[in-house]
Scaffold this active site. Structure first.
Site, short mmCIF file in Angstrom:
data_model
loop_
_atom_site.label_atom_id
_atom_site.label_comp_id
_atom_site.label_asym_id
_atom_site.label_seq_id
_atom_site.Cartn_x
_atom_site.Cartn_y
_atom_site.Cartn_z
N SER A 184 50.60 94.38 15.11
CA SER A 184 52.65 94.36 14.17
C SER A 184 51.48 95.35 13.23
O SER A 184 50.90 95.69 13.00
CB SER A 184 52.60 93.42 14.43
N LYS A 185 53.26 95.60 12.59
CA LYS A 185 53.03 96.71 11.38
C LYS A 185 52.53 95.74 10.29
O LYS A 185 52.32 96.50 9.21
CB LYS A 185 54.26 96.73 11.38
N ARG A 186 52.98 94.67 10.42
CA ARG A 186 51.73 93.99 9.32
C ARG A 186 50.28 94.33 9.30
O ARG A 186 49.57 93.87 8.03
CB ARG A 186 52.46 92.33 9.46
N HIS A 187 50.21 94.38 10.50
CA HIS A 187 48.73 94.71 10.21
C HIS A 187 48.43 95.99 10.32
O HIS A 187 46.66 96.55 10.00
CB HIS A 187 48.06 94.10 11.96
N GLY A 188 49.39 96.54 10.61
CA GLY A 188 48.74 98.38 10.42
C GLY A 188 49.23 99.14 11.77
O GLY A 188 48.25 100.52 12.06
#
Length: 467
Positions: free
Chosen positions: A239-243
Site C-alpha cells: 500500500s502507499k504506506r509501504h511505498g
C-alpha cells in the site's frame, strides 16, 4: 515461432511497482529470446480510464528504458474488431443474447448464495435462442462448455486444472456495446500473435474462461506465467504506506532507473547470490520459468542501498543528466556552479539518492546564506584560523592547475608550513566553503567552489573571524 510478449495496463492510475515488474519481466523474456515486446493500453473502462494515466504509464516505461517494439495499441481503437468476433461467435452458436435487468441478475446472485452456491449466472437465456432486439439490458454471453475441464501448465505456478462446471456463461459484450476484459484480451492476444502471457496472479481465475474463448475461436493458446504478489515489508498487501506509489515518484525521490530495474528483477527472481545486475546481465540470465512461486516483499531500505551502489560505481558522466534534472527540481541552476559529474564524485559516498545529493550540492551553486554559528566560533575564531586561511588563499590563488589533487597538496603544504595537523587546516577551510563543519573531503569541497569562488569565500570567512 517468434516469441511475443505484451504489457497491457489499464490506464486508471499511475504505473505502480507491481505493473512495472510485470512490464520488466515481459520485456526481459522477449529480449532474452530474441522476440517482440508489445505495449497495449486496455482502455475500455471509459469511466475510469484517463489520458493522464496513459501518459503516466508511458512516461514510467520510458524512464525505466522498457522500450516497446509495437504500440501503444489502444483497445478503444479496435471496437469494430470486437464486434466482428462477437458476431462470429453468435453465428456459430458459441455465444447468445441475454436480456436480464440488473435487478434480475442481483436476485439470481442472492438466490444462489441462499442455496449455499457460488453467485453466478443461471443460464436462463442459454438455450432460448433469443433474437437481437433493442433493449437497454442486452448483453452477449459466451456459451461456456458445460463438461470437462480446463488444464494449463503455468510457467510459475505449475499445473492448474479448472472444472468447466465452476465457470458460468460470462458476458463478453456489455449493454453499452463495450467488450469485457475476458473477451477483448483474447481477441487482442490472438490478433497480435502473443505467445507468452505474463501477468499478475490476480488473473489466474480469468485464465480458464479465456482459454475456452481461444478454443471457441479455433486459435492456439499462449503459454501463461502468473506472477505472485508483491507485499510490504510487514507481509501485508503493498500500500502507499509501504511505498506503493507511481514509478515516476521514485524518480522524484532520487532513484536511478537502472537501480529500480535491478531491484524489481530481484522481487521474485534470483541468480545465485548475485545482487547487482546490469541490464545486459538481466537480459542474458532472466527466464520466466525461474520466477519464485512465493510472494516477495518490497523494502525501500534495500532499494536505497542498491541505489547507492550504483551512485558509487557508475561512471559519473552516465548519471549526470539525471542528477542535473534533480538540481533543477530543487531550484538550482546547474550552470551556476561546478560540473554535475564532479559533484557526484564528491558526494556519492555520503548519500543514497540523487534528491539528497542535490540538496547537499546547493552550497556550491549559490552564495552561503546561513552560517553555523557554532562552526564559526569554533573554527574561524581561534588563534590559527586566520593564518591558515591567509596561507591557503595565497597558495590556492597561485595553483597552476585547479584539481582536487593539487588542492590536497596545498592543504598538506600549509599544514607543514604552520606546523599544524591536517585537521586544523581543513576545518576553517571547510567552514569557509560551506558555512558548516560538515562536507566531503576538503580537496573536493574547495575544488567544487571553483578558484574564484573559493578565494571569495575565504575572504568572507576572514572577515567573519573578527580578525
Amino acid at each position: 515461432m517468434t516469441v511475443r510478449t505484451r504489457f497491457a495496463p489499464s490506464p486508471t492510475g499511475f504505473l505502480h511497482i507491481g505493473g512495472a515488474r510485470t512490464a520488466l519481466y515481459c520485456w526481459l523474456e522477449a529480449r532474452r529470446r530474441g522476440g517482440d515486446f508489445i505495449l497495449r493500453v486496455e482502455d475500455t473502462d471509459r469511466e475510469r480510464s484517463t489520458d493522464e494515466a496513459v501518459q503516466a504509464i508511458i512516461d514510467g516505461m520510458t524512464w525505466l528504458g522498457l522500450v516497446h517494439d509495437e504500440g501503444p495499441i489502444y483497445q478503444t481503437h479496435r471496437m469494430d474488431r470486437y464486434r466482428e468476433v462477437a458476431e462470429k461467435l453468435l453465428a456459430e452458436g458459441k455465444a447468445y443474447y441475454a436480456y436480464e435487468t440488473k435487478e434480475e441478475i442481483e436476485a439470481m446472485r442472492e438466490a444462489a448464495m441462499a442455496a449455499g452456491l457460488k453467485p453466478r449466472y443461471n443460464g436462463y437465456y442459454r438455450d432460448r435462442a433469443e433474437p437481437l432486439r433493442d433493449d437497454p439490458n442486452r448483453v452477449i454471453r459466451f456459451r461456456n462448455p458445460s463438461e470437462g475441464s480446463v488444464v494449463f501448465d503455468d510457467k510459475v505456478k505449475g499445473r492448474i486444472e479448472w472444472s468447466n462446471t465452476e465457470l458460468d456463461d460470462f458476458v463478453i459484450v456489455r449493454s453499452d456495446g463495450f467488450p469485457t476484459y475476458n473477451f477483448a484480451v483474447v481477441v487482442d492476444d490472438i490478433d497480435m500473435g502473443i505467445t507468452e502471457v505474463i501477468r499478475g496472479d490476480d488473473h489466474v481465475n480469468n485464465t480458464p474462461r479465456q482459454i475456452n474463448v481461444y478454443h471457441a475461436l479455433g486459435a492456439p493458446v499462449p503459454e501463461f506465467a502468473h506472477l505472485p504478489m508483491i507485499l510490504g515489508p510487514d507481509g501485508q498487501k503493498l500500500s502507499k504506506r509501504h511505498g506503493a506509489v507511481g514509478v515516476m515518484q521514485y524518480r522524484d525521490d532520487g532513484f536511478l532507473p537502472h537501480a529500480l530495474l535491478n531491484y524489481l528483477v530481484r522481487l521474485g527472481w534470483s541468480h545465485g547470490d548475485q545482487e547487482i545486475f546490469s541490464v545486459e546481465e538481466m537480459t542474458g540470465l532472466f527466464d520466466i520459468s525461474d520466477v519464485n512461486k512465493a510472494a516477495s516483499r518490497f523494502d525501500v531500505t534495500k532499494l536505497s542501498w542498491l541505489n547507492q551502489q550504483y551512485l558509487k560505481h557508475d561512471n559519473p558522466a552516465d548519471i549526470a543528466a539525471e542528477f542535473t534534472w534533480h538540481l533543477q527540481q530543487a531550484g538550482i541552476d546547474p550552470s551556476a556552479g561546478p560540473a554535475p559529474a564532479d559533484v557526484i564524485v564528491a558526494l556519492r559516498d555520503r548519500v543514497q539518492t540523487l534528491k539528497e545529493m542535490a540538496e547537499r550540492a546547493r552550497t556550491w551553486y549559490a552564495p552561503i546564506t546561513e552560517w553555523d554559528q557554532k562552526a564559526v566560533d569554533k573554527h574561524l575564531r581561534n588563534d590559527t584560523a586566520v593564518p591558515v586561511l591567509n596561507a591557503s588563499r595565497d597558495a590556492l590563488a597561485s595553483l597552476p592547475e585547479w584539481t582536487p589533487e593539487a588542492i590536497h597538496g596545498v592543504v598538506e603544504a600549509v599544514a607543514a608550513k604552520l606546523e599544524l595537523g591536517m585537521g586544523k587546516v581543513a576545518a576553517p577551510l571547510r567552514v569557509a566553503m560551506t558555512g558548516t563543519q560538515v562536507s566531503p573531503s576538503i580537496e573536493h569541497t574547495v575544488y567544487l567552489a571553483g578558484r574564484e569562488g573559493a578565494l571569495a569565500r575565504i575572504d568572507d570567512a576572514i572577515a567573519r573571524s573578527g580578525a
